[in-house]
Design an enzyme around this catalytic site. Structure first.
Site, PDB file in Angstrom:
ATOM      1  N   ASN A   1       0.844  -1.198   0.000  1.00 27.24           N
ATOM      2  CA  ASN A   1       0.000   0.000   0.000  1.00 27.24           C
ATOM      3  C   ASN A   1       0.881   1.250   0.000  1.00 27.24           C
ATOM      4  O   ASN A   1       2.103   1.160   0.011  1.00 27.24           O
ATOM      5  CB  ASN A   1      -0.957  -0.017   1.201  1.00 27.24           C
ATOM      6  CG  ASN A   1      -0.193  -0.113   2.507  1.00 27.24           C
ATOM      7  OD1 ASN A   1       0.580   0.771   2.852  1.00 27.24           O
ATOM      8  ND2 ASN A   1      -0.393  -1.210   3.234  1.00 27.24           N
TER       9      ASN A   1
ATOM     10  N   ASP B   1      -3.906  -6.328   4.912  1.00 29.57           N
ATOM     11  CA  ASP B   1      -4.905  -7.207   5.523  1.00 29.57           C
ATOM     12  C   ASP B   1      -4.800  -8.641   5.008  1.00 29.57           C
ATOM     13  O   ASP B   1      -5.102  -9.589   5.715  1.00 29.57           O
ATOM     14  CB  ASP B   1      -6.313  -6.657   5.258  1.00 29.57           C
ATOM     15  CG  ASP B   1      -6.534  -5.353   5.998  1.00 29.57           C
ATOM     16  OD1 ASP B   1      -6.274  -5.339   7.218  1.00 29.57           O
ATOM     17  OD2 ASP B   1      -6.929  -4.353   5.364  1.00 29.57           O
TER      18      ASP B   1
ATOM     19  N   LYS C   1       9.713 -17.181  -9.976  1.00 25.70           N
ATOM     20  CA  LYS C   1       8.963 -16.148 -10.691  1.00 25.70           C
ATOM     21  C   LYS C   1       7.882 -16.807 -11.572  1.00 25.70           C
ATOM     22  O   LYS C   1       8.176 -17.743 -12.318  1.00 25.70           O
ATOM     23  CB  LYS C   1       9.919 -15.319 -11.563  1.00 25.70           C
ATOM     24  CG  LYS C   1       9.215 -14.172 -12.229  1.00 25.70           C
ATOM     25  CD  LYS C   1      10.159 -13.343 -13.079  1.00 25.70           C
ATOM     26  CE  LYS C   1       9.330 -12.314 -13.855  1.00 25.70           C
ATOM     27  NZ  LYS C   1      10.082 -11.677 -14.911  1.00 25.70           N
TER      28      LYS C   1
ATOM     29  N   ASP D   1      -3.747  -9.973  12.804  1.00 24.10           N
ATOM     30  CA  ASP D   1      -3.959  -8.585  13.229  1.00 24.10           C
ATOM     31  C   ASP D   1      -2.995  -8.325  14.388  1.00 24.10           C
ATOM     32  O   ASP D   1      -3.177  -8.842  15.495  1.00 24.10           O
ATOM     33  CB  ASP D   1      -5.419  -8.372  13.646  1.00 24.10           C
ATOM     34  CG  ASP D   1      -5.721  -6.903  13.853  1.00 24.10           C
ATOM     35  OD1 ASP D   1      -4.940  -6.219  14.543  1.00 24.10           O
ATOM     36  OD2 ASP D   1      -6.732  -6.429  13.307  1.00 24.10           O
ATOM     37  N   ILE D   2      -1.966  -7.547  14.111  1.00 24.08           N
ATOM     38  CA  ILE D   2      -0.889  -7.335  15.094  1.00 24.08           C
ATOM     39  C   ILE D   2      -1.416  -6.571  16.301  1.00 24.08           C
ATOM     40  O   ILE D   2      -1.146  -6.924  17.458  1.00 24.08           O
ATOM     41  CB  ILE D   2       0.289  -6.577  14.425  1.00 24.08           C
ATOM     42  CG1 ILE D   2       0.792  -7.386  13.226  1.00 24.08           C
ATOM     43  CG2 ILE D   2       1.421  -6.340  15.426  1.00 24.08           C
ATOM     44  CD1 ILE D   2       1.760  -6.659  12.326  1.00 24.08           C
TER      45      ILE D   2
ATOM     46  N   LYS E   1     -13.643   0.478  16.606  1.00 20.11           N
ATOM     47  CA  LYS E   1     -12.336  -0.190  16.505  1.00 20.11           C
ATOM     48  C   LYS E   1     -11.674  -0.359  17.874  1.00 20.11           C
ATOM     49  O   LYS E   1     -10.999  -1.351  18.126  1.00 20.11           O
ATOM     50  CB  LYS E   1     -11.433   0.631  15.574  1.00 20.11           C
ATOM     51  CG  LYS E   1     -10.346  -0.187  14.936  1.00 20.11           C
ATOM     52  CD  LYS E   1      -9.829   0.448  13.680  1.00 20.11           C
ATOM     53  CE  LYS E   1     -10.821   0.255  12.527  1.00 20.11           C
ATOM     54  NZ  LYS E   1     -10.324   0.833  11.272  1.00 20.11           N
TER      55      LYS E   1
ATOM     56  N   LYS F   1     -10.534  -4.062  18.669  1.00 18.01           N
ATOM     57  CA  LYS F   1      -9.103  -4.384  18.743  1.00 18.01           C
ATOM     58  C   LYS F   1      -8.618  -4.556  20.180  1.00 18.01           C
ATOM     59  O   LYS F   1      -7.516  -5.023  20.407  1.00 18.01           O
ATOM     60  CB  LYS F   1      -8.283  -3.261  18.083  1.00 18.01           C
ATOM     61  CG  LYS F   1      -8.660  -2.978  16.645  1.00 18.01           C
ATOM     62  CD  LYS F   1      -7.815  -3.752  15.677  1.00 18.01           C
ATOM     63  CE  LYS F   1      -8.113  -3.322  14.253  1.00 18.01           C
ATOM     64  NZ  LYS F   1      -7.224  -3.943  13.285  1.00 18.01           N
TER      65      LYS F   1
HETATM   66  O1  C5P Z   1      -8.645  -2.781  10.984  1.00 17.44           O
HETATM   67  P1  C5P Z   1      -7.831  -1.633  10.513  1.00 17.44           P
HETATM   68  O2  C5P Z   1      -6.797  -2.006   9.488  1.00 17.44           O
HETATM   69  O3  C5P Z   1      -8.620  -0.425  10.084  1.00 17.44           O
HETATM   70  O4  C5P Z   1      -7.057  -1.167  11.836  1.00 17.44           O
HETATM   71  C1  C5P Z   1      -6.023  -0.256  11.820  1.00 17.44           C
HETATM   72  C2  C5P Z   1      -5.141  -0.468  13.013  1.00 17.44           C
HETATM   73  O5  C5P Z   1      -4.865  -1.845  13.194  1.00 17.44           O
HETATM   74  C3  C5P Z   1      -3.817   0.206  12.849  1.00 17.44           C
HETATM   75  O6  C5P Z   1      -3.338   0.567  14.143  1.00 17.44           O
HETATM   76  C4  C5P Z   1      -2.954  -0.914  12.247  1.00 17.44           C
HETATM   77  O7  C5P Z   1      -1.579  -0.708  12.542  1.00 17.44           O
HETATM   78  C5  C5P Z   1      -3.496  -2.143  12.946  1.00 17.44           C
HETATM   79  N1  C5P Z   1      -3.448  -3.388  12.170  1.00 17.44           N
HETATM   80  C6  C5P Z   1      -2.620  -4.406  12.563  1.00 17.44           C
HETATM   81  N2  C5P Z   1      -2.590  -5.598  11.867  1.00 17.44           N
HETATM   82  C7  C5P Z   1      -3.383  -5.763  10.793  1.00 17.44           C
HETATM   83  C8  C5P Z   1      -4.238  -4.726  10.380  1.00 17.44           C
HETATM   84  C9  C5P Z   1      -4.246  -3.547  11.072  1.00 17.44           C
HETATM   85  O8  C5P Z   1      -1.905  -4.248  13.539  1.00 17.44           O
HETATM   86  N3  C5P Z   1      -3.340  -6.912  10.138  1.00 17.44           N
END
Ligand code: C5P
Length: 402
Positions: free
Chosen positions: A216, A284, A294, A312-313, A344, A348
């Protein structure tokens, strides 16, 4: 360096060294404008200071020609940094209490720039509890201090009181201009000393094959600025970053990663931390079966791209056994920013969400308008440079631990 210093020369025997400082700064491409206090003019003359700086020397608050020429407000703001050298006990006492009764102290109270105090005085005066209280107040208000050094003084006593040498002061000035205020010798406010902050920044890159990837537009600028601001405040900072084109700020431990899974594992290894800030734009999804060769274009069918969900970290660290005390997520939204940010926060499991409207130029741009959402509060910040927004967030974090 093309920067401007406003040098306030106070009344002390070390004032002669400040004349030399003007030359040292000039050699490094830094121009100096001088305010000479009444006490300072007992030790050096406006003629010498003006001759060396190549500019008019300002002395009197109520000089009508000066005010018409350049008012004290303009004087206080036209520089990039204010340096007080020698900083006498009297100047520091007045500045710490907001007393503004001459040009130097009025300028100190009117400035919107950082100030570096370079004290010089008798050791007893330096050790005096009132002086130490004033130094503490000024430090907490955001001022930097260099010295005093230990050595023999003009008064015949030995101890801390000697003003730092001009070359040393010029080094400190350059450090401040470079944003590097973590190194020894320069004392600034360090409210986050002893705290470990873990922060992610930049995009992640998810390989399709050895030459292609999904990613991205994240530039990493906001995350890097936050890491730098926290380090300046004394925190130990671990910055886990995806591929970006910028250098790590001074004093920050950088761990470079590519994929979301590498980012998660680097974060887990960096724990324990007091604060976790998830600024990274983590992809994501990743290609399901990335090829280690390749993928050739000459095959008859277009290869299908199937995706798998990345970890999701933020969510993982929010729920970790050794969860940091303060977990902050970022939310890039294009509409209903606060509503989505609040949702969120609970989804989260983090403590704060910094929401930003990305319908503008946030990704890759130099500005950001943040909204800080906590469980019981919503604070809307104005559009700031990413550096200023970072400093504001760092101050907010420091307040949480004070
Ligand atoms: O769910 P979304 O992507 O909108 O959430 C954004 C937040 O979650 C940001 O703080 C991003 O660093 C974190 N994030 C993450 N791991 C992911 C997706 C988002 O830590 N796979």
């Amino acid at each position: 360096m093309n920067k401007r210093v406003l040098l306030i020369i106070g009344g002390g025997i070390a004032a002669y060294k400040s004349l030399f400082l003007i030359r040292v700064l000039a050699r490094r491409g830094i121009t100096t404008r001088v305010i000479l206090t009444k006490g300072g003019s007992e030790f050096v003359t406006a003629l010498s200071a003006g001759g060396l700086s190549g500019d008019k020397v300002y002395t009197d608050l109520f000089d009508l020609t000066d005010e018409a020429d350049m008012g004290h407000i303009e004087l206080s703001r036209s520089a990039d940094l204010v340096v007080v050298a020698p900083a006498t006990a009297d100047l520091m006492a007045k500045a710490a209490h907001g007393i503004a009764n001459d040009l130097a102290t009025t300028t100190l109270s009117a400035t919107d720039k950082r100030t570096l105090y370079v004290p010089a005085m008798n050791v007893r005066m330096w050790e005096n509890p009132a002086t130490q209280r004033n130094v503490k107040t000024l430090t907490e208000d955001g001022a930097f201090f260099l010295g005093p050094d230990e050595g023999e003084m003009a008064c015949g006593e030995f101890g801390f009181g000697r003003m730092a040498e001009p070359e040393e002061i010029a080094d400190a000035v350059e450090k401040i201009f470079k944003g590097d205020t973590t190194l020894d010798g320069l004392r600034g406010p360090k409210p986050l000393k002893g705290k470990h902050v873990l922060i992610t920044a930049g995009p992640t890159r998810e390989p399709i094959d050895p030459v292609r990837y999904l990613s991205n537009h994240s530039s990493g600028k906001q995350g890097y600025a936050i890491a730098g601001a926290l380090a300046t405040m004394g925190a130990k900072v671990t910055l886990v970053s995806g591929p970006v084109a910028i250098d790590a700020p001074p004093g920050v431990d950088l761990v470079k990663v590519e994929t979301a899974r590498e980012m998660l594992s680097a974060c887990e290894q960096a724990l324990p931390a007091n604060v976790f800030i998830s600024v990274a734009a983590v992809a994501d999804w990743r290609p399901n079966n990335s090829s280690n060769k390749k993928i050739k274009k000459d095959q008859s069918d277009i290869p299908p791209l199937t995706l798998a969900e990345n970890p999701d970290i933020l969510k993982t660290l929010s729920g970790a056994r050794d969860r940091p005390d303060l977990v902050i997520g970022f939310a890039a939204e294009t509409n209903d920013v606060v509503k989505h940010a609040k949702a969120k926060l609970s989804k989260k499991g983090c403590d704060w969400i910094v929401a930003n409207d990305v319908s503008g130029d946030v990704m890759g741009g130099d500005h950001n308008a943040m909204i800080l959402v906590t469980s019981n509060d919503v604070e809307e910040w104005p559009r700031l440079t990413k550096q200023d927004a970072a400093r504001r967030l760092a101050i907010k974090i420091a307040e949480e631990f004070s």
